[in-house]
Motif scaffolding. Structure first.
Motif, PDB file in Angstrom:
ATOM      1  N   ALA A 134       0.947  -1.189  -0.018  1.00  0.00           N
ATOM      2  CA  ALA A 134       0.048   0.008   0.085  1.00  0.00           C
ATOM      3  C   ALA A 134       0.843   1.334  -0.018  1.00  0.00           C
ATOM      4  O   ALA A 134       0.724   2.316  -0.556  1.00  0.00           O
ATOM      5  N   LEU A 135       1.930   1.170   0.673  1.00  0.00           N
ATOM      6  CA  LEU A 135       2.826   2.239   0.688  1.00  0.00           C
ATOM      7  C   LEU A 135       3.467   2.695  -0.593  1.00  0.00           C
ATOM      8  O   LEU A 135       3.739   3.670  -0.804  1.00  0.00           O
ATOM      9  N   ARG A 136       4.092   1.379  -1.085  1.00  0.00           N
ATOM     10  CA  ARG A 136       4.381   1.801  -2.576  1.00  0.00           C
ATOM     11  C   ARG A 136       3.397   2.025  -3.676  1.00  0.00           C
ATOM     12  O   ARG A 136       3.898   2.880  -4.563  1.00  0.00           O
ATOM     13  N   ALA A 137       2.078   2.181  -3.420  1.00  0.00           N
ATOM     14  CA  ALA A 137       1.121   2.724  -4.066  1.00  0.00           C
ATOM     15  C   ALA A 137       0.894   4.338  -4.049  1.00  0.00           C
ATOM     16  O   ALA A 137      -0.130   4.738  -4.709  1.00  0.00           O
ATOM     17  N   ARG A 138       1.644   4.732  -3.144  1.00  0.00           N
ATOM     18  CA  ARG A 138       1.242   6.280  -2.942  1.00  0.00           C
ATOM     19  C   ARG A 138       1.626   7.085  -4.090  1.00  0.00           C
ATOM     20  O   ARG A 138       2.618   6.749  -4.779  1.00  0.00           O
ATOM     21  N   PRO A 139       0.827   7.995  -4.267  1.00  0.00           N
ATOM     22  CA  PRO A 139       0.956   9.168  -5.307  1.00  0.00           C
ATOM     23  C   PRO A 139       2.473   9.608  -5.208  1.00  0.00           C
ATOM     24  O   PRO A 139       3.271   9.524  -4.288  1.00  0.00           O
ATOM     25  N   VAL A 140       2.919   9.907  -6.551  1.00  0.00           N
ATOM     26  CA  VAL A 140       4.298  10.512  -6.516  1.00  0.00           C
ATOM     27  C   VAL A 140       4.293  11.811  -7.224  1.00  0.00           C
ATOM     28  O   VAL A 140       3.776  11.950  -8.484  1.00  0.00           O
ATOM     29  N   GLN A 141       5.384  12.738  -6.434  1.00  0.00           N
ATOM     30  CA  GLN A 141       5.531  14.063  -7.164  1.00  0.00           C
ATOM     31  C   GLN A 141       6.780  14.196  -7.514  1.00  0.00           C
ATOM     32  O   GLN A 141       7.639  13.908  -6.855  1.00  0.00           O
ATOM     33  N   LEU A 142       7.219  14.358  -8.701  1.00  0.00           N
ATOM     34  CA  LEU A 142       8.567  14.505  -9.271  1.00  0.00           C
ATOM     35  C   LEU A 142       8.905  16.041  -9.418  1.00  0.00           C
ATOM     36  O   LEU A 142       8.111  16.910 -10.031  1.00  0.00           O
ATOM     37  N   ILE A 143      10.024  16.563  -8.712  1.00  0.00           N
ATOM     38  CA  ILE A 143      10.256  17.975  -9.092  1.00  0.00           C
ATOM     39  C   ILE A 143      11.711  18.005  -9.506  1.00  0.00           C
ATOM     40  O   ILE A 143      12.869  17.795  -8.959  1.00  0.00           O
ATOM     41  N   ALA A 144      11.840  18.657 -10.974  1.00  0.00           N
ATOM     42  CA  ALA A 144      13.215  18.622 -11.284  1.00  0.00           C
ATOM     43  C   ALA A 144      13.646  20.175 -11.484  1.00  0.00           C
ATOM     44  O   ALA A 144      12.765  20.851 -12.152  1.00  0.00           O
ATOM     45  N   GLY A 145      15.049  20.563 -11.408  1.00  0.00           N
ATOM     46  CA  GLY A 145      15.219  22.041 -11.738  1.00  0.00           C
ATOM     47  C   GLY A 145      16.654  21.559 -12.749  1.00  0.00           C
ATOM     48  O   GLY A 145      17.605  20.808 -12.717  1.00  0.00           O
ATOM     49  N   GLY A 146      16.457  21.730 -13.969  1.00  0.00           N
ATOM     50  CA  GLY A 146      17.234  21.917 -15.047  1.00  0.00           C
ATOM     51  C   GLY A 146      17.661  20.452 -15.406  1.00  0.00           C
ATOM     52  O   GLY A 146      16.523  19.497 -15.569  1.00  0.00           O
ATOM     53  N   SER A 147      18.843  20.166 -15.434  1.00  0.00           N
ATOM     54  CA  SER A 147      19.234  18.877 -15.922  1.00  0.00           C
ATOM     55  C   SER A 147      18.772  17.820 -14.692  1.00  0.00           C
ATOM     56  O   SER A 147      19.132  16.361 -14.972  1.00  0.00           O
ATOM     57  N   GLY A 148      18.493  18.152 -13.610  1.00  0.00           N
ATOM     58  CA  GLY A 148      17.847  17.351 -12.573  1.00  0.00           C
ATOM     59  C   GLY A 148      16.633  16.321 -13.165  1.00  0.00           C
ATOM     60  O   GLY A 148      16.255  15.564 -12.558  1.00  0.00           O
ATOM     61  N   ILE A 149      16.282  16.644 -14.329  1.00  0.00           N
ATOM     62  CA  ILE A 149      15.138  15.949 -14.799  1.00  0.00           C
ATOM     63  C   ILE A 149      15.507  14.567 -15.380  1.00  0.00           C
ATOM     64  O   ILE A 149      14.596  13.636 -15.484  1.00  0.00           O
ATOM     65  N   VAL A 150      16.936  14.236 -15.547  1.00  0.00           N
ATOM     66  CA  VAL A 150      17.415  12.989 -16.169  1.00  0.00           C
ATOM     67  C   VAL A 150      16.728  11.630 -15.234  1.00  0.00           C
ATOM     68  O   VAL A 150      16.118  11.057 -15.803  1.00  0.00           O
TER      69      VAL A 150
ATOM     70  N   VAL B 146       7.779  12.455  -2.630  1.00  0.00           N
ATOM     71  CA  VAL B 146       8.296  13.482  -3.312  1.00  0.00           C
ATOM     72  C   VAL B 146       9.972  13.089  -3.946  1.00  0.00           C
ATOM     73  O   VAL B 146      10.689  13.013  -2.959  1.00  0.00           O
ATOM     74  N   TYR B 147      10.097  13.157  -4.969  1.00  0.00           N
ATOM     75  CA  TYR B 147      11.695  13.192  -5.619  1.00  0.00           C
ATOM     76  C   TYR B 147      11.892  14.535  -5.998  1.00  0.00           C
ATOM     77  O   TYR B 147      11.247  14.932  -7.128  1.00  0.00           O
ATOM     78  N   VAL B 148      12.804  15.040  -5.485  1.00  0.00           N
ATOM     79  CA  VAL B 148      13.580  16.294  -5.991  1.00  0.00           C
ATOM     80  C   VAL B 148      14.896  16.231  -6.594  1.00  0.00           C
ATOM     81  O   VAL B 148      15.776  15.871  -5.838  1.00  0.00           O
ATOM     82  N   CYS B 149      14.996  16.729  -7.872  1.00  0.00           N
ATOM     83  CA  CYS B 149      16.545  16.687  -8.180  1.00  0.00           C
ATOM     84  C   CYS B 149      16.798  17.847  -8.914  1.00  0.00           C
ATOM     85  O   CYS B 149      16.036  18.365  -9.754  1.00  0.00           O
ATOM     86  N   GLY B 150      18.056  18.322  -8.615  1.00  0.00           N
ATOM     87  CA  GLY B 150      18.467  19.654  -9.189  1.00  0.00           C
ATOM     88  C   GLY B 150      19.697  20.217  -8.606  1.00  0.00           C
ATOM     89  O   GLY B 150      20.496  19.473  -7.787  1.00  0.00           O
ATOM     90  N   SER B 151      20.131  21.551  -8.703  1.00  0.00           N
ATOM     91  CA  SER B 151      21.278  22.074  -8.067  1.00  0.00           C
ATOM     92  C   SER B 151      21.062  22.039  -6.763  1.00  0.00           C
ATOM     93  O   SER B 151      19.868  22.062  -6.237  1.00  0.00           O
ATOM     94  N   THR B 152      21.915  22.212  -5.839  1.00  0.00           N
ATOM     95  CA  THR B 152      21.951  22.402  -4.597  1.00  0.00           C
ATOM     96  C   THR B 152      20.796  23.376  -4.017  1.00  0.00           C
ATOM     97  O   THR B 152      20.161  23.375  -3.006  1.00  0.00           O
ATOM     98  N   GLY B 153      20.899  24.555  -4.506  1.00  0.00           N
ATOM     99  CA  GLY B 153      20.244  25.780  -4.323  1.00  0.00           C
ATOM    100  C   GLY B 153      18.627  25.413  -4.575  1.00  0.00           C
ATOM    101  O   GLY B 153      17.933  25.660  -3.499  1.00  0.00           O
ATOM    102  N   PHE B 154      18.451  24.904  -5.810  1.00  0.00           N
ATOM    103  CA  PHE B 154      17.068  24.545  -6.088  1.00  0.00           C
ATOM    104  C   PHE B 154      16.564  23.467  -5.192  1.00  0.00           C
ATOM    105  O   PHE B 154      15.493  23.433  -4.390  1.00  0.00           O
ATOM    106  N   VAL B 155      17.154  22.389  -4.894  1.00  0.00           N
ATOM    107  CA  VAL B 155      16.679  21.361  -4.021  1.00  0.00           C
ATOM    108  C   VAL B 155      16.375  21.903  -2.602  1.00  0.00           C
ATOM    109  O   VAL B 155      15.434  21.630  -2.188  1.00  0.00           O
ATOM    110  N   GLU B 156      17.041  22.761  -2.060  1.00  0.00           N
ATOM    111  CA  GLU B 156      17.249  22.924  -0.589  1.00  0.00           C
ATOM    112  C   GLU B 156      15.999  24.024  -0.436  1.00  0.00           C
ATOM    113  O   GLU B 156      15.147  23.938   0.504  1.00  0.00           O
ATOM    114  N   ARG B 157      15.620  24.996  -1.597  1.00  0.00           N
ATOM    115  CA  ARG B 157      14.713  25.887  -1.264  1.00  0.00           C
ATOM    116  C   ARG B 157      13.362  25.119  -1.535  1.00  0.00           C
ATOM    117  O   ARG B 157      12.458  25.070  -0.788  1.00  0.00           O
ATOM    118  N   VAL B 158      13.380  24.118  -2.457  1.00  0.00           N
ATOM    119  CA  VAL B 158      12.100  23.463  -2.858  1.00  0.00           C
ATOM    120  C   VAL B 158      11.687  22.492  -1.641  1.00  0.00           C
ATOM    121  O   VAL B 158      10.590  22.493  -1.151  1.00  0.00           O
TER     122      VAL B 158
END
Lengths: 283, 85
Positions: A148-164, A249-261
């Motif tokens: 059930a935990l694994r089926a929780r919804p997912v939010q992806l947040i990318a900054g720039g090349s953090g999209i990969v 929530v998965y967040v990937c990007g520059s350190t500044g972007f990730v910490e702000r988000v």
């Protein structure tokens, strides 16, 4: 150790990382470049065929090592844009102006070149499709709770090349026909800087459960409803799944972007344990 | 110096351990917080890498490598939990 004590011991993590037996062992491999293409004006997409690659989960990375004729070596980490079994691995590399490795990968590498890679690496920043057979088999026991935990919804947040790595997750989600709600917020400088633009638009157009929200920080497309500018706390609150839905929530990007988000997500009520980050330094 | 996540040293640590240590849950000696090493802050310099607790910034672990050996310290970790299955 009983199931009950395991559950207690891992209570600090809302969704435990995979057990060690579940992940293929990382190793050094020789990769042959089988395709290259320009991704943006300053980024390239590389497709590698990696001898002995055991496959990888969406979100994992590899270390790539270059060795100069005099024996000097330099190693850098790159997120993997692909997932699944097989020996093919896709990378998308942004050229850093002062980089030692990325200018070589973007400007110099040709089909047929060989590179040393170490991986697959990192079992924490990964997403796996829900195994529907396992959900049914697990029933109402402890395994059912984990599913059930694994089926929780997912939010992806990318900054720039953090999209990969997040692109790898979105692709894996679509290929598995997984019905877990998926949203992606992708912050990028201009329309010309989008990675995987065609693929992302196609994923969003084809799916009822994947939604893509774009934020342009420097220049928008013609007719875009919003002004160019960094993601704000209000924009984040409007775009991301609310904390009440308990998304991972998965967040990937520059350190500044990730910490702000990440700090805004916590202010918006998300549990820190539900937020997984991958900072790549820089900028 | 700008830090990255504990994820970033999954590769160097995989050279020495039979599993991905960054997924192990560690208890910080400084503040008692419990989190995956992947959530720690990593500061890397030519001298090596330092993992610091994301909650209290205490040094959890250090990694220094040369051509023929490596020094791995877990000075700030009182215990780690590894999932078998």
């Amino acid at each position: 150790m009983s199931d009950a004590s395991t559950a207690t011991a891992t209570s600090a993590t809302s969704e435990p990382a995979p057990a060690l037996a579940a992940m293929p062992r990382a190793g050094w491999h020789v990769a042959t470049v089988v395709a290259t293409r320009q991704e943006t004006a300053k980024a390239a997409r590389l497709e590698l065929d990696v001898d002995g690659w055991p496959g990888n989960a969406a979100g994992q990375h590899l270390d790539l090592r270059l060795t100069a004729p005099d024996g000097y070596t330099v190693t850098r980490s790159y997120s993997i844009a692909s997932s699944g079994p097989g020996t093919r691995v896709v990378l998308a590399v942004d050229k850093l102006p002062d980089g030692e490795v990325s200018p070589f990968l973007v400007d110099e590498v040709r089909v047929g070149d060989r590179l040393e890679v170490h991986g697959p690496l990192g079992a924490f920043f990964v997403w796996r499709p829900v195994d529907r057979g396992a959900v049914r088999a697990a029933g109402d026991g402890a395994g059912g709770a984990a599913s059930a935990l694994r089926a929780r919804p997912v939010q992806l947040i990318a900054g720039g090349s953090g999209i990969v790595p997040l692109f790898a997750m979105a692709t894996a989600h679509a290929e598995a026909r997984d019905l877990t709600p998926f949203r992606m917020l992708y912050s990028v400088r201009t329309p010309d800087d989008l990675f995987f633009a065609e693929e992302l638009m196609a994923l969003a157009a084809a799916s009822d459960v994947f939604r893509l929200d774009l934020v342009y920080t420097r220049r928008t497309p013609d007719g875009w409803p919003n002004l160019a500018g960094r993601v704000t706390r209000a924009a984040l609150a409007a775009a991301v799944l609310p904390a009440t839905e308990r998304p991972i929530v998965y967040v990937c990007g520059s350190t500044g972007f990730v910490e702000r988000v990440a700090s805004w997500l916590i202010e918006l009520g998300h549990d820190a344990r539900d937020i997984r980050t991958e900072r790549f330094g820089g900028i | 110096m700008q830090h990255v996540d504990g994820n970033a040293i999954a590769g160097p640590l995989a050279e020495f351990f039979a599993f991905d240590v960054t997924t192990a849950v560690a208890r910080c000696n400084g503040c008692g917080s419990v989190a995956e090493l992947a959530r720690a802050m990593v500061y890397t310099s030519p001298a090596g890498s330092v993992l610091r607790c994301a909650s209290c910034e205490q040094v959890l672990a250090t990694l220094v490598e040369s051509d023929d050996r490596a020094w791995i310290g877990f000075s700030g970790v009182s215990a780690i939990e590894v999932r078998r299955r």
